[in-house]
Design a protein around this motif. Structure first.
Motif, PDB file in Angstrom:
ATOM      1  N   LEU A 425      62.194  65.557  52.263  1.00 59.76           N
ATOM      2  CA  LEU A 425      63.300  65.221  51.998  1.00 59.76           C
ATOM      3  C   LEU A 425      64.527  66.712  52.257  1.00 59.76           C
ATOM      4  CD1 LEU A 425      63.391  62.859  48.994  1.00 59.76           C
ATOM      5  CD2 LEU A 425      64.280  62.391  51.204  1.00 59.76           C
ATOM      6  N   ARG A 429      67.370  67.726  54.695  1.00 58.95           N
ATOM      7  CA  ARG A 429      68.587  68.147  54.197  1.00 58.95           C
ATOM      8  C   ARG A 429      68.933  69.639  54.890  1.00 58.95           C
ATOM      9  NH1 ARG A 429      71.035  66.170  49.818  1.00 58.95           N
ATOM     10  NH2 ARG A 429      71.727  68.300  48.925  1.00 58.95           N
ATOM     11  N   TYR A 430      68.010  70.351  55.186  1.00 55.95           N
ATOM     12  CA  TYR A 430      68.125  71.708  55.452  1.00 55.95           C
ATOM     13  C   TYR A 430      68.379  71.697  56.909  1.00 55.95           C
ATOM     14  CZ  TYR A 430      66.968  76.442  56.909  1.00 55.95           C
ATOM     15  OH  TYR A 430      67.112  77.848  57.398  1.00 55.95           O
ATOM     16  N   LEU A 434      72.503  70.793  54.460  1.00 59.07           N
ATOM     17  CA  LEU A 434      72.946  70.410  53.031  1.00 59.07           C
ATOM     18  C   LEU A 434      72.300  71.040  52.079  1.00 59.07           C
ATOM     19  CD1 LEU A 434      72.813  66.537  53.587  1.00 59.07           C
ATOM     20  CD2 LEU A 434      74.890  67.852  53.850  1.00 59.07           C
ATOM     21  N   THR A 435      71.472  71.916  52.408  1.00 59.21           N
ATOM     22  CA  THR A 435      70.573  72.936  51.479  1.00 59.21           C
ATOM     23  C   THR A 435      70.329  73.971  51.921  1.00 59.21           C
ATOM     24  OG1 THR A 435      68.949  72.741  49.673  1.00 59.21           O
ATOM     25  CG2 THR A 435      68.445  72.180  51.926  1.00 59.21           C
TER      26      THR A 435
END
Length: 501
Positions: A425, A429-430, A434-435
């Protein structure tokens, strides 16, 4: 037949004579007050019901290595047992003990020897030889046949033989211990090779993950989402994992060399071993009647028992030293100057008679020797008892560790599943922006640690299984060999026999 009857009759009249002589000097040299109260522990006296419950399991067989499902492992063990120099050392010790037993046995029988000598001498005119011998050169011919026999009325020689026989059994049991130790050493070293291959595979997969993260980071830097700090961090992490792979390659080669040495071959033999393919192994269940049967299943316990048995015979031999030795001897031959009358009856010489040796005063030498034998007895009894206690503790410890590891594996596998999902996850996201990089790296570190933990627990469990096989005797069973006593197992009442003689 007449000769045998004559010898028997001689012993019959010499025995009471020796006894009478012994009694007359009983106050001089004796072993009064020298004794031992030590005895072997019976396994039933040690509390094991809770730690080692009966579970209906089977004792390890000699082909125990097949349970792991890797056909290469049994072959490697067989190769080690046939080629390792430690096996040859053990065989040499057995041969030496056997030779000593043969030497001890020879003392039970009469000893016969023969000799011939010829000499050329100039005898003085002024000694015991009158003319024409005195003052002239003469040749002397002597042929002699002699026989001697220690009657062993008190059993000293028989006890020496029994002691040598027990020492031979000690050497044989020690060899079995060497075989068990060598076989389990090969298996545990082979398992270490399997561990390193597993950790290398994990590291190689991790290297791919870090390269993926590095690729994502480069893309984010190009898009202005990350800085050069994140790029260098990703590059450094990738290089670190690559270094770990290289380190594991070196460790794998080193363990291969160790296996080559265990096989009794050069280091190149280890390089030819295929990568291990070990399975989980058989379920762990303890056999019934474990404490009582363990004493005939463990070679070190059997060796410790026969060492105690050997010292009991040594004590009896030392006690026999306090009584008179009676030795019968006889010689028959020919002795003459020159050759003319050498083979005539007038050249005969005959000698025969008994010799009695009785210790009257020895300044305490025999008592000190007997005390030393009793000290040996006490030492080896203590060694047997310690070996028994340690053996039961080893079995209980390995079983507990295996069952604890099984529980840990359940939680470790659950942690790995969770950490793997978390990393997946975080990576998604990376990649989507998003992170931050730190979060995905932390998730990957956690997943890597969890995967390594599962692999190490699995390998540790297999090492514990191998150690349990060794603790249970490695397939050895004295009850089916000459190493067993008449009862089939070590006689823990040995002390009663010992102190009553």
């Amino acid at each position: 037949m007449n000769t045998r009857r004559s010898i028997r009759n001689t012993r019959l009249w010499l025995t009471p004579l020796a006894a009478a002589v012994t009694l007359s000097f009983a106050g001089c040299v004796n072993y009064a007050g020298i004794k031992s109260d030590h005895q072997l522990d019976a396994p039933t006296t040690l509390q094991t019901q809770e730690s080692l419950p009966a579970e209906g399991g089977k004792w390890p067989s000699l082909d125990w290595s097949q349970q792991f499902g890797d056909p290469q492992l049994p072959k490697l063990i067989d190769e080690a047992l046939n080629g390792n120099p430690t096996i040859d050392e053990a065989r040499a010790r057995i041969a030496k003990a056997t030779a000593y037993a043969g030497s001890a046995k020879s003392s039970l029988y009469p000893n016969v020897s023969g000799s011939y000598s010829w000499s050329r001498n100039l005898y003085s005119e002024n000694t015991v030889f009158p003319s024409p011998i005195g003052g002239s050169w003469n040749s002397e011919n002597t042929v002699l046949t002699g026989a001697s026999w220690d009657l062993d009325l008190w059993g000293k020689n028989h006890e020496r033989l029994r002691q040598a026989t027990s020492d031979q059994k000690v050497a044989e049991a020690d060899m079995e211990e060497v075989r068990v130790t060598l076989a389990t050493s090969v298996a545990s070293t082979y398992n270490q090779l399997a561990r390193l291959y597993e950790l290398r595979d994990i590291a190689a997969n991790e290297l791919k993950d870090r390269e993926d993260i590095e690729h994502i980071t480069n893309g984010r830097v190009s898009a202005g989402l990350d800085t050069n700090v994140e790029r260098q961090t990703a590059n450094g992490d990738t290089a670190t994992i690559r270094s770990s792979v290289t380190s594991l390659d070196g460790q794998i080669t080193t363990v291969r060399y160790q296996l080559g040495a265990l096989l009794g071959a050069g280091p190149d033999r280890g390089l030819a071993i295929a990568a291990p393919a070990l399975g989980t192994g058989a379920p762990v269940t303890l056999p019934d009647n474990l404490p009582a049967d363990l004493i005939s299943r463990r070679p070190d316990l059997v060796a410790a028992y026969w060492q105690v048995d050997s010292t009991t015979h040594g004590i009896k031999e030392a006690k026999a030293e306090f009584f008179p030795d009676i030795n019968l001897s006889a010689s028959l031959g020919l002795d003459a100057f020159g050759w003319g009358r050498f083979l005539t009856s007038s050249s005969r010489q005959i000698q025969a008679g008994p010799a009695i040796h009785l210790p009257i005063f020895d300044a305490g030498a025999l008592r000190s020797q007997l005390k030393g034998r009793y000290a040996d007895f006490d030492y080896y009894v203590a060694n047997y008892n310690k070996t028994l206690i340690d053996a039961l503790s080893e079995v209980a410890t390995q079983v507990t560790l295996i069952r604890s590891t099984d529980k840990q594996l359940v939680d470790a596998q659950a942690a790995l599943d969770a950490q793997t999902k978390a990393y997946q996850l975080a990576a998604v996201r990376y990649k989507a922006g998003l992170t931050q990089q730190l979060q995905v790296l932390n998730a990957d570190d956690n997943r890597l640690a969890a995967e390594q933990s599962v692999a190490n627990l699995q390998m540790d469990r297999r090492n514990m299984q191998i150690a349990l096989v060794k603790a249970l005797g490695g397939g050895f069973d004295a009850s089916n060999t000459e190493l067993a006593t008449k009862a089939g197992t070590p006689d823990t009442a040995l002390k009663i026999l010992h102190s009553a003689d």
